[in-house]
Design a protein around this motif. Structure first.
Motif, short mmCIF file in Angstrom:
data_model
loop_
_atom_site.label_atom_id
_atom_site.label_comp_id
_atom_site.label_asym_id
_atom_site.label_seq_id
_atom_site.Cartn_x
_atom_site.Cartn_y
_atom_site.Cartn_z
N VAL A 1 37.05 37.18 36.35
CA VAL A 1 38.13 36.40 36.94
C VAL A 1 38.18 36.74 38.42
CG1 VAL A 1 39.58 36.11 34.89
CG2 VAL A 1 39.78 38.19 36.24
N GLY A 2 38.60 35.80 39.23
CA GLY A 2 38.64 36.05 40.67
C GLY A 2 38.66 34.76 41.45
N GLU A 3 37.94 34.74 42.59
CA GLU A 3 37.93 33.57 43.45
C GLU A 3 36.52 33.31 43.94
OE1 GLU A 3 39.79 31.97 47.72
OE2 GLU A 3 39.63 34.11 47.29
N ASN A 4 36.11 32.05 43.87
CA ASN A 4 34.86 31.59 44.48
C ASN A 4 35.19 31.18 45.91
OD1 ASN A 4 32.65 30.06 45.41
ND2 ASN A 4 32.09 29.52 43.31
N LYS A 5 34.81 32.02 46.87
CA LYS A 5 35.17 31.76 48.26
C LYS A 5 34.50 30.51 48.81
CE LYS A 5 36.06 36.57 49.57
NZ LYS A 5 35.67 37.67 50.49
N LEU A 6 33.34 30.15 48.27
CA LEU A 6 32.60 29.00 48.78
C LEU A 6 33.27 27.69 48.40
CD1 LEU A 6 28.94 30.20 48.06
CD2 LEU A 6 30.31 30.46 50.15
N THR A 7 33.81 27.64 47.19
CA THR A 7 34.46 26.41 46.72
C THR A 7 35.98 26.47 46.80
OG1 THR A 7 34.56 27.18 44.44
CG2 THR A 7 32.53 26.06 45.13
#
Length: 831
Positions: free
Chosen positions: A171-177
């Motif tokens: 779980v986390g964040e996709n910084k690119l999208t």
């Protein structure tokens, strides 16, 4: 059970072995109807399912554990758009754009339509979309790979979690999208559509994870990543079960877990209560067992019970409606969805000009809800009630003469929580607005009901008075006849017998057969005569004459004893009754014929077998786990040692003297008397004079584990012949340090009691040693809970080598410190 049922499903059966064993989905080979995909080693299965308990008219694409008899879904594709049938449904790879998509009929369309797709972005498209393939892997990840380059993963379910996180997922964040990989609870136990609770990494860029209600209200936070764990987690959770990693790169910031032992089956679920729970599959019980929960207090979840719902930590279900209210949707509540809250059974009658016959019902001992408004002008309870009653939007009021004054609530009331007087947290009285009809239904007079109440009393008063007088005479006669054998009947349901001093003096032959004693007093064997119908029986008991009770009053003592009398567990000595006077107090327990554990371990007679010892370890752990987690209030034993572990006829352990600290009052001073614990079993924080928690019992239990393993006191010497080998016969070491070193070196047999003659199970000896080492860690946060200890000893979780507590290092003989440092270094490095 309702907390777990949210992830249990009824699987559409797979009848044809060959299609079920298929490894991939492609454009020319879609997955149709009831057919499923199985991972290479048979751990996970992909297909269509219908939620347990549902009518079987809604179907979802899901992934579940293949070999667990209780079907448990870990991922759902079409969460909000179920299929209405499976016969014409198929999971396929689109020949046009290479997307993985689910096609089938819905309630809105009898013709097959696309209800779910991997939605590849244009930049992710492969050069040969028609050749793309999808498969389910042994970690539970559904992947879509490039047809022209099988190492190129175009899409994966691990990037799109639902309510469950399996090991290796993240779980986390996709910084690119900019997309958040978050957990979202099911709507209810039969509907996997996104629910009210959401778990995501801090949008502001920190390493902290937030628990959100409706993606708008934070109700719990993990604390920032410390490099090993999150600030609010425990070290034991990480080190006993997972290797938890938080990583931040230019492309993403995410959390993932890897289990130490691949044989351990575990999952993390954001369930219907809004809590994140770690579950472990226990094969011996064939069930999922909770390992860790956050937030730990269920009622800390925001708006769990909806408007006007009351959260009750002690009830079987977390939510209930107050008197005069009913669930907005009874069906939703049966499916563990309480978010709709409660509504009044009778509508309020307040008009715009303030005319009303509404009244108020007092809800005692509650935590007052959010969004209150202070009314400074109201200086009394009557003025406060009048202020609320004259405002049609006012739903409730509370008044405190001690400084809180008048507080009122408008609109829906949220986060009502029931408190209890014995919990140590004081609540308030909330006066909830009800219509006159609603109050009458509850037997309470409203504003215009007072006169009717007085008339009713005049009609019924004389007959009732006669009945009451007769009842009083019967009660008095009953008390006279049964004063020596009356039973407590308090609000907690205790059934302890109240004995007289003469009863216990006769039973113990004037306290002549002494069984033992300690800081709490002396124990005597006795025989009580009982009359059961026409038969007269004898009951063997142990009578403890209490000491060091100070100025505790009789009423307080009876209240405390009554609480302990409600505690029943197979691994706790049963409290049968008590005697109390101003000058002396005694407790009556069931008699344990085999006596205490210390006589078998250190008495020089017949010693327990390894099987008996291991059963004692598990039994004591279960008893302590019950005291810490299974009672209304956490009960800290404060003096766990072999002398306080009794054995019944079958050599099963029973913890004695539980709750004694509750009776005598805990003193957290630096004085080390036996009443406050026994030297050699005391946790470091206790010795340093700090307040203690249940983790002090965990430390003491760890010390007892070492004694059960070795058959000797922890501080005994180990001679050249018996243990150390290269050390002289006068050498000395502290057994926990020495034993940990032997286990690291693979010499498990050397750790066990020589009297066992090698008749041990090496894997259990190793497991017990590691658990003991975790229990005696310096820092409370590094020690497991007793619930986790039970799971570790039962083999439900893998236990790995812990660091050696620094507090133990000074116990090694100074002359031998250089010889023991090798062991300490090895254990530390193994962590």
């Amino acid at each position: 059970m309702s907390l777990i049922m949210a992830t249990f499903v009824t699987l559409a059966s797979c009848f044809t072995p060959a299609p079920c064993a298929a490894a991939t989905v492609s454009a020319p080979r879609p997955l149709r109807g009831n057919y499923t995909l199985i991972s290479a080693q048979g751990k996970f299965e992909l297909g269509l399912f219908s939620p347990a308990g549902s009518l079987g008219d809604r179907f979802y694409l899901g992934i579940w554990y293949k070999n667990i008899p209780v079907q448990t879904v870990v991922w759902v594709g079409n969460r909000a758009t179920p299929l209405s049938a499976v016969a014409s449904a198929e999971l396929r790879v689109s020949a046009a754009d290479g997307n993985l998509e689910l096609v089938g009929p819905t309630r809105a369309s009898a013709l097959p339509v696309v209800v779910w797709s991997s939605n590849l972005s244009s930049s992710s498209m492969s050069s040969s979309p028609g050749r793309n393939t999808a498969d389910i892997r042994d970690n539970g990840n559904l992947v879509l790979v490039d047809g022209g380059n099988s190492s190129n993963v175009l899409w994966q379910s691990f990037d799109h979690p639902t309510d469950t996180l399996v090991p290796e997922a993240w779980v986390g964040e996709n910084k690119l999208t900019g997309e958040y990989q978050a957990l979202t609870s099911w709507r209810n136990a039969q509907d996997p559509a996104p629910g009210m609770f959401y778990d995501t990494v801090d949008p502001n860029g920190t390493s902290e994870f937030f628990f959100m209600w409706n993606k708008s209200r934070m109700y719990f936070r993990s604390g920032i990543w410390t490099g090993r764990i999150f600030a609010t987690a425990t070290e034991a959770t990480r080190t006993m079960l997972y290797n938890t990693t938080y990583v931040e790169t230019p492309a993403y910031r995410r959390l993932t877990n890897v289990v130490y032992d691949n044989a351990t089956i575990t999952r993390i679920v954001l369930d219907l209560t809004g809590q994140v729970k770690v579950y472990v599959w226990v094969r011996a019980r064939q069930s999922w067992q909770p390992f860790w929960t956050a937030p730990a207090v269920q009622c800390d979840v925001y708006k769990l019970c909806g408007a006007f719902g009351v959260c009750d930590q002690r009830s079987q279900l977390p939510c209930r409606c107050p008197p005069g209210f009913a669930p907005v949707s009874e069906e939703d509540w049966t499916l563990s969805d309480w978010s709709g809250g409660c509504r009044r059974r009778s509508r309020l009658t307040c008009t715009h000009n303030g005319s009303t016959t509404d009244g108020f019902l007092a809800l005692p001992d509650v935590k007052l809800p959010d969004d209150s408004h202070a009314v400074g002008a109201a200086k009394s309870k009557a003025e406060c009630e009048s202020t609320c009653q004259n405002n049609c939007s006012c739903q409730a009021y509370a008044f405190s003469a001690g400084g809180g004054g008048c507080t009122v609530w408008h609109g829906e009331i949220r986060n009502l929580e029931q408190l209890y007087a014995d919990s140590g947290v004081s609540g308030s009285d909330l006066h909830l607005r009800l219509s006159e009809a609603g109050l009458q239904d509850l037997g309470v007079s409203g504003t215009n009901g007072k006169k009717r109440g007085r008339t009713l009393w005049l009609v019924l008063g004389i007959p009732l008075a006669g009945v009451a007088a007769f009842g009083v005479s019967v009660i008095l006669a009953w008390r006279i006849l049964h004063a020596r054998r009356r039973r407590l009947a308090n609000e907690k349901g205790s059934s302890l017998v109240v004995y007289s001093y003469g009863d216990l003096r006769a039973a113990t032959k004037n306290f002549s057969e002494w069984l033992g004693g300690g800081g709490f007093g002396s124990v005597y064997r006795g025989v009580l005569k009982q009359q059961k119908g026409d038969n007269r029986t004898q009951l063997q008991v142990a009578v403890k004459k209490l000491e060091s009770l100070g100025q505790q009053g009789d009423k307080q003592f009876r209240t405390e004893v009554s609480t302990l009398g409600c505690i029943q567990h197979v691994n706790l000595v049963r409290l049968l009754g008590f005697y109390s006077s101003d000058v002396e107090k005694m407790l009556v327990y069931e008699y344990m014929p085999r006596g205490s554990l210390d006589r078998y371990l250190f008495g020089g007679g017949a010693s327990p077998s390894w099987r008996e010892r291991y059963n004692i370890m598990v039994g004591v752990a279960r008893g302590l786990a019950y005291l810490h987690h299974g009672c209304h209030d956490c009960i800290i034993h404060c003096d766990i040692k072999p002398e306080n572990i009794l054995l019944d006829e079958d050599m099963s352990p029973r913890i004695a003297d539980f709750g004694m600290a509750k009776l005598v009052g805990r003193d957290y001073s630096r004085a080390l008397t036996t009443m406050r614990g026994t030297i050699g079993y005391l946790a470091p924080e206790w010795i340093s004079g700090q307040p203690i928690s249940a983790k002090a019992d965990v430390y003491s239990f760890g010390m007892v584990l070492f004694e059960l393993i070795s058959g000797r006191r922890n501080s005994d010497g180990y001679s050249e012949v018996e243990a150390i080998g290269s050390w002289s016969s006068d050498s000395w070491t502290f057994f926990p340090v020495w034993a940990a070193g032997k286990v690291v070196e693979g010499e498990v047999a050397a750790v066990a009691d020589p009297r066992l003659r090698g008749n041990v199970r090496p894997e259990e000896v190793e497991r017990a040693c590691w658990v003991a080492c975790w229990c005696i860690q310096d820092q409370e946060a590094q020690r497991p809970t007793m619930a986790q200890v039970v799971q570790a000893l039962e083999g439900a979780v893998q236990v790995n080598a812990p660091p050696v507590p620094r507090a133990l290092q000074h116990l090694v003989h100074p002359a031998r410190l250089h010889q023991s440092s090798y062991t300490l270094t090895k254990i530390t490095h193994s962590d």
